[in-house]
Design an enzyme around this catalytic site. Structure first.
Site, mmCIF file in Angstrom:
data_model
loop_
_atom_site.group_PDB
_atom_site.id
_atom_site.type_symbol
_atom_site.label_atom_id
_atom_site.label_comp_id
_atom_site.label_asym_id
_atom_site.label_seq_id
_atom_site.Cartn_x
_atom_site.Cartn_y
_atom_site.Cartn_z
ATOM 1 N N GLU A 294 -36.177 -13.365 29.006
ATOM 2 C CA GLU A 294 -35.282 -12.205 28.861
ATOM 3 C C GLU A 294 -34.653 -11.853 30.205
ATOM 4 O O GLU A 294 -33.477 -11.508 30.292
ATOM 5 C CB GLU A 294 -36.040 -10.961 28.393
ATOM 6 N N CYS B 27 -40.969 -7.229 31.141
ATOM 7 C CA CYS B 27 -39.598 -7.454 30.645
ATOM 8 C C CYS B 27 -39.081 -6.224 29.919
ATOM 9 O O CYS B 27 -37.881 -5.947 29.936
ATOM 10 C CB CYS B 27 -39.584 -8.647 29.691
ATOM 11 N N GLY C 184 -61.726 -44.110 23.116
ATOM 12 C CA GLY C 184 -61.602 -45.083 22.030
ATOM 13 C C GLY C 184 -62.093 -44.504 20.715
ATOM 14 O O GLY C 184 -62.183 -43.295 20.540
HETATM 15 C C1 AOF Z 1 -41.990 -12.632 27.857
HETATM 16 N N1 AOF Z 1 -41.034 -13.556 28.144
HETATM 17 O O1 AOF Z 1 -40.416 -15.579 28.826
HETATM 18 C C2 AOF Z 1 -42.699 -15.168 28.627
HETATM 19 C C3 AOF Z 1 -43.678 -14.199 28.286
HETATM 20 O O2 AOF Z 1 -48.052 -14.227 34.379
HETATM 21 P P1 AOF Z 1 -46.752 -13.844 33.787
HETATM 22 O O3 AOF Z 1 -46.157 -12.615 34.367
HETATM 23 O O4 AOF Z 1 -45.754 -14.996 33.744
HETATM 24 O O5 AOF Z 1 -47.065 -13.443 32.260
HETATM 25 C C4 AOF Z 1 -47.517 -14.396 31.335
HETATM 26 C C5 AOF Z 1 -47.666 -13.766 29.972
HETATM 27 O O6 AOF Z 1 -46.435 -13.167 29.595
HETATM 28 C C6 AOF Z 1 -47.993 -14.781 28.876
HETATM 29 O O7 AOF Z 1 -49.369 -14.895 28.663
HETATM 30 C C7 AOF Z 1 -47.298 -14.160 27.675
HETATM 31 O O8 AOF Z 1 -48.090 -13.149 27.117
HETATM 32 C C8 AOF Z 1 -46.058 -13.537 28.285
HETATM 33 N N2 AOF Z 1 -44.974 -14.523 28.350
HETATM 34 N N3 AOF Z 1 -43.283 -12.970 27.874
HETATM 35 O O9 AOF Z 1 -41.662 -11.473 27.586
HETATM 36 C C9 AOF Z 1 -41.321 -14.788 28.537
HETATM 37 N N4 AOF Z 1 -43.025 -16.398 29.061
HETATM 38 ZN ZN ZN Z 2 -41.926 -10.844 30.147
#
Ligand code: AOF
Ligand code: ZN
Length: 351
Positions: A52, A86, A291
């Site tokens: 985002e 975000c 295997g």
């Molecule tokens: C989102 N958008 O593109 C992703 C999310 O360690 P951080 O800050 O990168 O946070 C990782 C966590 O954030 C991950 O476990 C998941 O819950 C969320 N990922 N969230 O809004 C994103 N990649």
């Molecule tokens: Zn996020």
């Protein structure tokens, strides 16, 4: 255009992060204004900006931003992780409508992102292409649900069901059962998974590299399972010093510059304990390449999620029998030059 159309684009963008973001999820986002995609973004690498944020920061026209709809396949996060929440940026940019596929099962988010957006007066629609989103992020959802990596079994067999020549015929090197196109595909798969596992017998008899050298991608963590043995330092798995090697055995726990030996208790929980340790190390997917004894131990304990089997057109007449896979739902069946590839999913571990 429908919500589903824009969500498909989020999935497509998200998939560009395959092999790069684990154990994080694959996430893509698009901003839509009057039916037109005006900005896009995706999560590129572990620890990097979220999808985002990328989509919002790619758009500099703040007035247009306010009038746009944000599509994202995973609930926006509301926690401070490696990056700030975000949700805060979405609220700050005054987005009016957010359309999501899946709620984030990560305990620190798990619905609180949606709540936070709604509390700020933002309309939120969820569940768009929910099943497709869950399949795309099956490794991530499985990891949080059962606290184990997603397990993919892979083998190649001759047309009469043999996986390798008998040990006394080893010199025949019928080991190359599938064709080069299939083997390249396997290297692509390896680059998408966090770890690769083989049994000790396969390590000693084949001296494999277990890397992704036929494609341009990252190498998985290399894992060997079996009785402890003194291993020559010049084995191929030890040559790449940048990729960890974990040797699960029943005798020793030690670490040297080549590898880490981890002792497991020899009981009927061996695989469970190994998988638990992989969970603790943040490895959310595992490809098991043999295997037969090793593959069968995963099958017999029901500890598998997907199986990908290549069947070559030639017969061998003798050898080590391929594993027997009693059940599985076919999700892919295709011809790859001279081979047939069949992919199955274990319905007992996937809903
Ligand atoms: C989102 N958008 O593109 C992703 C999310 O360690 P951080 O800050 O990168 O946070 C990782 C966590 O954030 C991950 O476990 C998941 O819950 C969320 N990922 N969230 O809004 C994103 N990649
Ligand atoms: Zn996020």
């Amino acid at each position: 255009m429908s919500h589903e159309f824009y969500m498909q684009r989020c999935f497509q963008l998200a998939s560009f992060g395959e092999g790069l973001v684990a154990p994080n999820p694959l996430v893509g986002a698009v901003l839509v204004h009057k039916g037109e995609i005006v900005s896009e973004g995706f999560h590129h690498q572990f620890g990097g900006p979220h999808a985002e944020v990328a989509a919002l920061q790619n758009m500099h026209d703040t007035e247009l931003l306010k009038k746009s709809v944000l599509y994202v396949n995973l609930e926006p996060c509301s926690h401070f992780g490696k990056t700030p929440p975000c949700t805060d940026l979405i609220i700050e940019k005054q987005i009016g409508l957010v359309v999501i596929s899946n709620q984030d099962p990560f305990p620190q988010v798990n619905g609180s992102g949606i709540q936070k957006l709604k509390a700020a007066g933002i309309e939120v629609i969820t569940g768009i292409l929910d099943q497709e989103g869950k399949f795309l992020n099956r490794r991530f959802f499985n990891f949080h649900k059962v606290r184990k990596p997603w397990i993919i079994l892979k083998w190649a067999q001759t047309n009469d069901g043999f996986i390798a020549p008998l040990p006394e015929n080893k010199h025949e090197r019928v080991a190359l059962i599938s064709n080069s196109e299939s083997r390249t595909l396997v290297h692509h798969w390896r680059s998408q998974e966090s770890a690769i596992l083989i049994g000790m017998n396969t390590l000693v008899s084949d001296n494999p590299f277990l890397n992704s050298r036929m494609v341009n991608g990252k190498n998985p963590v290399k894992i060997v399972l079996g009785n402890h043995r003194q291993l020559p330092a010049d084995l191929n798995i030890f040559q790449d010093k940048n990729t960890p090697v974990l040797i699960y055995n029943f005798s020793v726990t030690e670490k040297n510059e080549n590898a880490e030996w981890i002792k497991l208790e020899k009981n009927d929980q061996v695989l469970e304990n190994l998988l638990h340790d992989l969970y603790n190390r943040g490895l959310n997917s595992l490809i098991v390449e043999g295997g037969t004894i090793t593959l069968s131990s995963f099958i017999n304990t029901g500890l598998w999620n997907e199986a990908r089997v290549f069947t070559a057109s030639h017969k061998s007449g003798s050898g080590i029998k391929a594993p027997d896979l009693p059940h599985g739902k076919e999700i892919r069946n295709q011809v790859i030059d001279t081979d047939r590839l069949t992919c199955l999913i274990n319905p007992e571990n996937y809903n």
